[in-house]
Scaffold this active site. Sequence first.
Site, short mmCIF file in Angstrom:
data_model
loop_
_atom_site.label_atom_id
_atom_site.label_comp_id
_atom_site.label_asym_id
_atom_site.label_seq_id
_atom_site.Cartn_x
_atom_site.Cartn_y
_atom_site.Cartn_z
N ASP A 1 0.89 -1.29 0.09
CA ASP A 1 0.37 0.24 0.19
C ASP A 1 0.79 1.26 -0.14
OD1 ASP A 1 -1.32 1.15 3.22
OD2 ASP A 1 0.54 0.39 2.73
N PRO A 2 0.19 2.19 -0.09
CA PRO A 2 0.47 3.77 -0.51
C PRO A 2 1.60 4.01 0.39
CG PRO A 2 -1.31 3.92 -1.10
CD PRO A 2 -0.86 2.76 -0.62
#
EC number: 3.2.2.27
Length: 227
Positions: free
Chosen positions: A67-68
């Site tokens: 995920d970011p």
Amino acid sequence: MTDTAMLPESWRGVLGDELQQPYFKELTEFVEEERARGPVYPPREEVFAALAATPYERVKVLVLGQDPYHGEGQGHGLCFSVRPGVKTPPSLRNIYKEMKEELGTPIPDNGYLMPWAEQGVLLLNAVLTVRSGEANSHKGKGWEKFTDAVIRAVADRPDPAVFVLWGNYAQKKLPLIDEERHVVVKGAHPSPLSAKKFFGSRPFTQINEAVAEQGHTPIDWTIPNLG
């Protein structure tokens, strides 16, 4: 403007049906509600940046992240990559160390991986948004279904590709990929927690050998200095 309006044209043809699914409508509403409450990363215009940087028909290699980055101004929609001027994160530092040992490439002064994306390396996170300061805060909200569709879309093309799955999380996506047609490069994650097993795994040589066998120009892994 909604995030969906940012989906690049080259991907719209293969992912358009996903945008009509009930889960995607719920996901879009969730992300909009999150943005109304506080900072969400990356910014709206960069949610699909990985797909914009690497058009569907140009994908040679798909690297799957999780995920970011959840810090302000860090990520810009490409897995492992950070904006120019941002300190290189630990996992990417380990990627650079392996590249130097394996290929002799100098360690750059930045973590901006756009040169890879422009050569056909799709740097895809499984989850495309995150709440500020809270890793995995948008997990299980629907992004995984969408990015599974991205993986399937690449896997279903007539042309073979190389899929890079580092760590247990990424390797759970193996059932989406026909290993008879495509090359899958598996290994430990470059995170400091598992870097001992990552170092010496020579993934970049494996990737480029496969890319060449598939009839494409190998990737130039060198990241230019920006300083």
